[in-house]
Design an enzyme around this catalytic site. Sequence first.
Site, PDB file in Angstrom:
ATOM      1  NE  ARG A  80      -0.769  -2.693  -1.837  1.00 29.49           N
ATOM      2  CZ  ARG A  80       0.197  -1.931  -1.353  1.00 29.49           C
ATOM      3  NH1 ARG A  80       1.156  -2.454  -0.624  1.00 29.49           N
ATOM      4  NH2 ARG A  80       0.206  -0.657  -1.575  1.00 29.49           N
ATOM      5  CE  LYS A 120       3.993  -0.613  -4.716  1.00 32.52           C
ATOM      6  NZ  LYS A 120       5.009  -1.046  -3.731  1.00 32.52           N
ATOM      7  NE  ARG A 144       5.342  -1.106   4.416  1.00 29.68           N
ATOM      8  CZ  ARG A 144       6.170  -0.081   4.198  1.00 29.68           C
ATOM      9  NH1 ARG A 144       6.961   0.347   5.154  1.00 29.68           N
ATOM     10  NH2 ARG A 144       6.185   0.510   3.032  1.00 29.68           N
ATOM     11  NE  ARG A 186       9.170   5.385   2.451  1.00 28.03           N
ATOM     12  CZ  ARG A 186       8.358   4.646   1.704  1.00 28.03           C
ATOM     13  NH1 ARG A 186       8.228   4.914   0.414  1.00 28.03           N
ATOM     14  NH2 ARG A 186       7.695   3.645   2.215  1.00 28.03           N
ATOM     15  NE  ARG A 232       4.982   5.074   4.321  1.00 21.13           N
ATOM     16  CZ  ARG A 232       4.757   4.485   3.159  1.00 21.13           C
ATOM     17  NH1 ARG A 232       4.939   5.170   2.034  1.00 21.13           N
ATOM     18  NH2 ARG A 232       4.361   3.241   3.104  1.00 21.13           N
TER      19      ARG A 232
HETATM   20  P1  ADP Z   1       4.153  -0.035   0.379  1.00 21.45           P
HETATM   21  O1  ADP Z   1       3.695  -0.676  -0.860  1.00 21.45           O
HETATM   22  O2  ADP Z   1       5.481   0.619   0.227  1.00 21.45           O
HETATM   23  O3  ADP Z   1       4.034  -0.935   1.577  1.00 21.45           O
HETATM   24  P2  ADP Z   1       1.948   1.879   0.290  1.00 21.45           P
HETATM   25  O4  ADP Z   1       2.087   3.319   0.578  1.00 21.45           O
HETATM   26  O5  ADP Z   1       1.623   1.485  -1.101  1.00 21.45           O
HETATM   27  O6  ADP Z   1       3.286   1.212   0.792  1.00 21.45           O
HETATM   28  O7  ADP Z   1       0.849   1.239   1.262  1.00 21.45           O
HETATM   29  C1  ADP Z   1       0.879   1.487   2.646  1.00 21.45           C
HETATM   30  C2  ADP Z   1      -0.129   0.615   3.369  1.00 21.45           C
HETATM   31  O8  ADP Z   1      -1.458   0.876   2.892  1.00 21.45           O
HETATM   32  C3  ADP Z   1       0.038  -0.889   3.182  1.00 21.45           C
HETATM   33  O9  ADP Z   1       1.012  -1.432   4.031  1.00 21.45           O
HETATM   34  C4  ADP Z   1      -1.379  -1.375   3.539  1.00 21.45           C
HETATM   35  O10 ADP Z   1      -1.617  -1.368   4.914  1.00 21.45           O
HETATM   36  C5  ADP Z   1      -2.252  -0.303   2.926  1.00 21.45           C
HETATM   37  N1  ADP Z   1      -2.645  -0.659   1.533  1.00 21.45           N
HETATM   38  C6  ADP Z   1      -2.341   0.033   0.412  1.00 21.45           C
HETATM   39  N2  ADP Z   1      -2.849  -0.565  -0.676  1.00 21.45           N
HETATM   40  C7  ADP Z   1      -3.507  -1.683  -0.240  1.00 21.45           C
HETATM   41  C8  ADP Z   1      -4.215  -2.737  -0.873  1.00 21.45           C
HETATM   42  N3  ADP Z   1      -4.379  -2.767  -2.200  1.00 21.45           N
HETATM   43  N4  ADP Z   1      -4.727  -3.712  -0.094  1.00 21.45           N
HETATM   44  C9  ADP Z   1      -4.588  -3.694   1.224  1.00 21.45           C
HETATM   45  N5  ADP Z   1      -3.919  -2.743   1.883  1.00 21.45           N
HETATM   46  C10 ADP Z   1      -3.372  -1.745   1.172  1.00 21.45           C
END
Ligand code: ADP
Length: 190
Positions: A89, A14, A145, A128, A134
């Site tokens: 989400r 994404k 996750r 990654r 990370r």
């Molecule tokens: P990924 O989708 O690959 O898990 P992201 O970088 O998009 O990674 O998000 C990392 C973290 O940020 C998520 O695991 C969560 O803890 C938090 N996060 C990001 N967007 C949201 C959201 N819309 N609602 C809740 N938590 C979020």
Amino acid sequence: MTRLVLLGPPGAGKGTQAALLAERLGVPAISTGDIFRRNAKEQTELGRRAQQYMDAGEYVPDEVVNAMVADRLAQPDAAGGFLLDGYPRTTAQVEELDGMLAGAGAGLDAVVELVADEEEVVGRLRRRAAVDGRADDDEAVVRRRLEVYREQTAPLTDLYASRGLLRRVDGIGPVEEVTARVVAALDGRA
Ligand code: ADP
């Protein structure tokens, strides 16, 4: 005017696609994960609130995310459109976004789901982890996750499909091919 949402499991690409598509469409890519990571690094209040959840692979509470996105969408550069990466989400976030957009007299144009199977995304995140370090790419956190995604976010695809907004795109393959597929799907060619 382009108002888009990118959906897909962790590791589906994404962030990569959001940056490329936003550039191409001339709208800002708004990545909630990036915003949280930046805030965590800078030790802001928001970052401190989010960090514990992120490190555990859990979602940050809706009210924290919603307030942050409302602020971001109210900035002038998002007035002409945006590409949301990582939001909404949860169904509560969908409703909140609906409200934000209705307040501005607007609606989403499309929701793109980047499709990638679990084996592929686990492999990508493992690579990654070795490169970027990370914390949430740790294997056990990745499993969590994915679980949270399945439970809380995967159902959003049906919800957006029922609104006629969903475009499913195969996320496997060279980056530029995936971008081309998304562009084609948005043009209604796929
Ligand atoms: P990924 O989708 O690959 O898990 P992201 O970088 O998009 O990674 O998000 C990392 C973290 O940020 C998520 O695991 C969560 O803890 C938090 N996060 C990001 N967007 C949201 C959201 N819309 N609602 C809740 N938590 C979020």
